[in-house]
Write a protein that holds these residues in place. Structure first.
Motif, PDB file in Angstrom:
ATOM      1  N   PHE A 160      65.897  43.583  57.836  1.00  0.00           N
ATOM      2  CA  PHE A 160      64.568  44.183  57.845  1.00  0.00           C
ATOM      3  C   PHE A 160      64.196  44.514  56.409  1.00  0.00           C
ATOM      4  N   GLN A 161      62.908  44.419  56.116  1.00  0.00           N
ATOM      5  CA  GLN A 161      62.467  44.662  54.744  1.00  0.00           C
ATOM      6  C   GLN A 161      62.772  46.100  54.342  1.00  0.00           C
ATOM      7  N   ASN A 162      63.089  46.283  53.051  1.00  0.00           N
ATOM      8  CA  ASN A 162      63.502  47.599  52.573  1.00  0.00           C
ATOM      9  C   ASN A 162      62.350  48.490  52.137  1.00  0.00           C
ATOM     10  N   VAL A 215      60.937  31.276  64.321  1.00  0.00           N
ATOM     11  CA  VAL A 215      62.202  30.517  64.287  1.00  0.00           C
ATOM     12  C   VAL A 215      63.230  31.340  63.513  1.00  0.00           C
ATOM     13  N   GLU A 216      64.332  31.687  64.176  1.00  0.00           N
ATOM     14  CA  GLU A 216      65.341  32.547  63.546  1.00  0.00           C
ATOM     15  C   GLU A 216      66.734  32.108  63.987  1.00  0.00           C
ATOM     16  N   SER A 217      67.692  32.145  63.026  1.00  0.00           N
ATOM     17  CA  SER A 217      69.035  31.634  63.352  1.00  0.00           C
ATOM     18  C   SER A 217      70.066  32.738  63.598  1.00  0.00           C
ATOM     19  N   SER A 248      68.191  27.260  63.622  1.00  0.00           N
ATOM     20  CA  SER A 248      68.031  27.274  62.166  1.00  0.00           C
ATOM     21  C   SER A 248      66.744  26.516  61.862  1.00  0.00           C
ATOM     22  N   SER A 249      66.161  26.786  60.719  1.00  0.00           N
ATOM     23  CA  SER A 249      64.945  26.063  60.327  1.00  0.00           C
ATOM     24  C   SER A 249      65.260  24.596  60.103  1.00  0.00           C
ATOM     25  N   GLU A 250      66.508  24.329  59.703  1.00  0.00           N
ATOM     26  CA  GLU A 250      66.898  22.943  59.435  1.00  0.00           C
ATOM     27  C   GLU A 250      66.887  22.120  60.726  1.00  0.00           C
ATOM     28  N   LEU A 305      57.062  30.813  55.230  1.00  0.00           N
ATOM     29  CA  LEU A 305      58.447  30.663  54.777  1.00  0.00           C
ATOM     30  C   LEU A 305      58.883  31.987  54.149  1.00  0.00           C
ATOM     31  N   ASP A 306      59.929  32.581  54.680  1.00  0.00           N
ATOM     32  CA  ASP A 306      60.453  33.817  54.080  1.00  0.00           C
ATOM     33  C   ASP A 306      61.979  33.746  54.115  1.00  0.00           C
ATOM     34  N   PRO A 307      62.539  32.811  53.307  1.00  0.00           N
ATOM     35  CA  PRO A 307      63.977  32.544  53.406  1.00  0.00           C
ATOM     36  C   PRO A 307      64.827  33.578  52.665  1.00  0.00           C
TER      37      PRO A 307
HETATM   38  C1  LIG Z   1      64.358  37.333  54.055  1.00  0.00           C
HETATM   39  S1  LIG Z   1      64.658  37.451  55.781  1.00  0.00           S
HETATM   40  C2  LIG Z   1      63.009  37.461  56.394  1.00  0.00           C
HETATM   41  C3  LIG Z   1      62.847  37.960  57.791  1.00  0.00           C
HETATM   42  C4  LIG Z   1      61.418  38.272  58.212  1.00  0.00           C
HETATM   43  N1  LIG Z   1      60.463  37.313  57.766  1.00  0.00           N
HETATM   44  C5  LIG Z   1      61.018  39.667  57.779  1.00  0.00           C
HETATM   45  O1  LIG Z   1      60.151  39.812  56.924  1.00  0.00           O
HETATM   46  O2  LIG Z   1      61.600  40.629  58.298  1.00  0.00           O
HETATM   47  C6  LIG Z   1      65.294  35.878  56.156  1.00  0.00           C
HETATM   48  C7  LIG Z   1      65.632  35.654  57.611  1.00  0.00           C
HETATM   49  O3  LIG Z   1      66.015  34.290  57.780  1.00  0.00           O
HETATM   50  C8  LIG Z   1      67.126  34.223  58.659  1.00  0.00           C
HETATM   51  N2  LIG Z   1      67.778  32.956  58.312  1.00  0.00           N
HETATM   52  C9  LIG Z   1      68.704  32.708  57.355  1.00  0.00           C
HETATM   53  N3  LIG Z   1      68.974  31.394  57.293  1.00  0.00           N
HETATM   54  C10 LIG Z   1      68.202  30.799  58.230  1.00  0.00           C
HETATM   55  C11 LIG Z   1      68.010  29.447  58.638  1.00  0.00           C
HETATM   56  N4  LIG Z   1      68.686  28.456  58.041  1.00  0.00           N
HETATM   57  N5  LIG Z   1      67.141  29.187  59.619  1.00  0.00           N
HETATM   58  C12 LIG Z   1      66.435  30.183  60.215  1.00  0.00           C
HETATM   59  N6  LIG Z   1      66.569  31.487  59.877  1.00  0.00           N
HETATM   60  C13 LIG Z   1      67.434  31.792  58.895  1.00  0.00           C
HETATM   61  C14 LIG Z   1      67.912  35.468  58.382  1.00  0.00           C
HETATM   62  O4  LIG Z   1      68.738  35.804  59.488  1.00  0.00           O
HETATM   63  C15 LIG Z   1      66.788  36.486  58.149  1.00  0.00           C
HETATM   64  O5  LIG Z   1      66.397  37.075  59.355  1.00  0.00           O
END
Ligand SMILES: C[S@@+](CC[C@H](N)C(=O)[O-])C[C@H]1O[C@@H](n2cnc3c(N)ncnc32)[C@H](O)[C@@H]1O
Length: 415
Positions: free
Chosen positions: A253-255, A301-303, A329-331, A346-348
């Motif tokens: 979760f965002q800080n 989409v969340e892994s 996974s997004s992949e 995209l928020d990786p």
């Molecule tokens: C920077 S966080 C952003 C989460 C969300 N957008 C937010 O603002 O709370 C990145 C998220 O991507 C997930 N994640 C990491 N690798 C992933 C992948 N290959 N495919 C899908 N999700 C992934 C992580 O578990 C995490 O929840």
């Protein structure tokens, strides 16, 4: 031990200052651009030397006194005047992007933090025994040595520290040694609920029969190996621009909620009345769910399993019938989900986007891409691909992490 006086030129994206000794690059935390400092060499590599600050000989006019003696562990920029931090961060973002894009990209705006202390929603304390009492500690930066904390850390608010120390008293009353404890994490919502998460080194063997009576400690989770005991609740509820989002004790979760909300507001103003949004790396759905009224369909989409499960709970409790969450996974997400999307979010994590995902995007070509990044270097790398087919419409910086080198970047791309 030999000490070297070195002039430092700038701060690089790792947060360390860069200087030179006989032509060889020297990196050191805690030094400001333009300063001459006496440093101790701690590691010599082929191309550079890592050094530790001993004494600043010629201080910068932007140097201020740090608020905490352990500042190098949690937030090395406590010694930098805040206005100057902002300038440095904007430069670091622009330079990080330039490294791969090779084009001068200037931020449209840089949003500074509302609070430069007490902003974090999560803190991780290690433990050490002194005089047969447990004390909180952080790792000394770049090592596994511990630095003891007398009063917690100012990056979280007084309430979190009060709860953390009340809880430490409770653990000391149970006579628990540090041998049993890996770390203790505290997480909080902006309305003040706090969770304590205790990671044990082995099996669960602490006799915690109930959550101690500490005001606002909403839950306690004890974790050892793959076992978990929950006292009270194991999730947090956070309001984001009027949307109540729940997340589990172990979910991302965002800080910095205030600035994240500002970023969400900007995204909401840009994305209006569209058909399909796909929110890759969606976590528990913070971004996608906040955009549910801006689109006819939203895919998350969340892994990470628990984040996915909370995204489903959030969809249900918000009655967000136009939102679908996918555990993938997004992949590996199917092209059917991505195709005909108007907007892809995209928020990786810090590593950025894998090439296979970028290739899919360049094949499917959604109308718009919104990229929220916590690492300007990987953002630059990914932009250098995306800019083959997209143009950059707006780019903003945010100081989600004051007193540290880290910054968030929000980029809007259009076909
Ligand atoms: C920077 S966080 C952003 C989460 C969300 N957008 C937010 O603002 O709370 C990145 C998220 O991507 C997930 N994640 C990491 N690798 C992933 C992948 N290959 N495919 C899908 N999700 C992934 C992580 O578990 C995490 O929840």
């Amino acid at each position: 031990m030999r000490l070297w006086p070195i002039k430092f030129e700038k701060i690089v994206s790792s947060g360390r200052a860069l200087g030179k000794n006989c032509g060889k690059v020297v990196f050191c935390y805690g030094v400001l651009p333009g300063e001459v400092a006496e440093v101790k060499f701690v590691r010599e590599k082929k191309d550079y030397i890592e050094a530790e600050l001993v004494n600043v000989i010629e201080p910068s006019r932007f140097r201020i006194l740090p608020k905490e003696s352990h500042y190098l562990s949690c937030s090395p920029w406590q010694t930098i005047d805040y206005k100057y931090q902002i300038r440095l961060k904007a430069d670091i973002i622009e330079e990080g992007i330039f490294q791969t894009v090779r084009k001068d990209i200037k931020l449209d705006s840089f949003y500074k933090a509302y609070n430069i202390y007490g902003y974090r929603t999560k803190i991780e304390y290690r433990l050490e025994n002194t005089c047969s009492k447990l004390k909180y500690a952080f790792y000394k930066r770049g090592t596994k040595d511990l630095v003891l904390l007398e009063n917690g850390c100012k990056l979280v608010d007084d309430k979190v520290n009060y709860i953390a120390y009340s809880f430490l008293d409770y653990l000391n009353s149970l006579d628990v040694g540090k041998e049993a404890l890996e770390k203790i994490v505290f997480r909080k919502s902006t309305n003040g609920q706090v969770l304590g998460i205790i990671y044990l080194k082995n099996k669960i063997d602490i006799d915690i029969v109930m959550v101690p009576e500490i005001e606002d400690l909403a839950g306690l989770i004890v974790i050892a190996d793959n076992n978990k005991k929950v006292y009270g609740r194991d999730f947090i509820e956070q309001d984001l621009l009027g949307t109540k989002i729940k997340y589990g004790y172990d979910c991302f979760f965002q800080n910095n909620i205030e600035l994240f909300s500002k970023a969400l507001e900007i995204v909401r103003n840009e994305i209006n009345n569209v058909g399909k949004i796909v929110d890759l790396y969606s976590g528990v759905g913070s971004i996608g769910l906040s955009l549910r009224d801006s689109a006819s369909k939203v895919y998350l989409v969340e892994s990470f399993k628990n984040s996915y499960l909370y995204s489903v709970k959030n969809i249900r409790s918000l009655n967000a019938n136009n939102v679908i969450s996918i555990f993938s996974s997004s992949e590996r997400v199917s092209e059917d989900i991505l195709k005909e999307s108007d907007v892809v979010i995209l928020d990786p994590p810090r590593d950025g986007i894998k090439k296979i995902v970028l290739d899919k995007l360049l094949k499917i070509l959604p109308e718009k891409i919104v990229y929220l990044s916590c690492n300007p270097v990987t953002l630059g790398r990914d932009l250098s691909f995306l800019l083959k087919k997209y143009s950059l419409k707006k780019i903003y910086g945010f100081d989600f992490f004051p007193n540290t080198v880290h910054a968030e970047v929000l980029a809007f791309l259009e076909k």
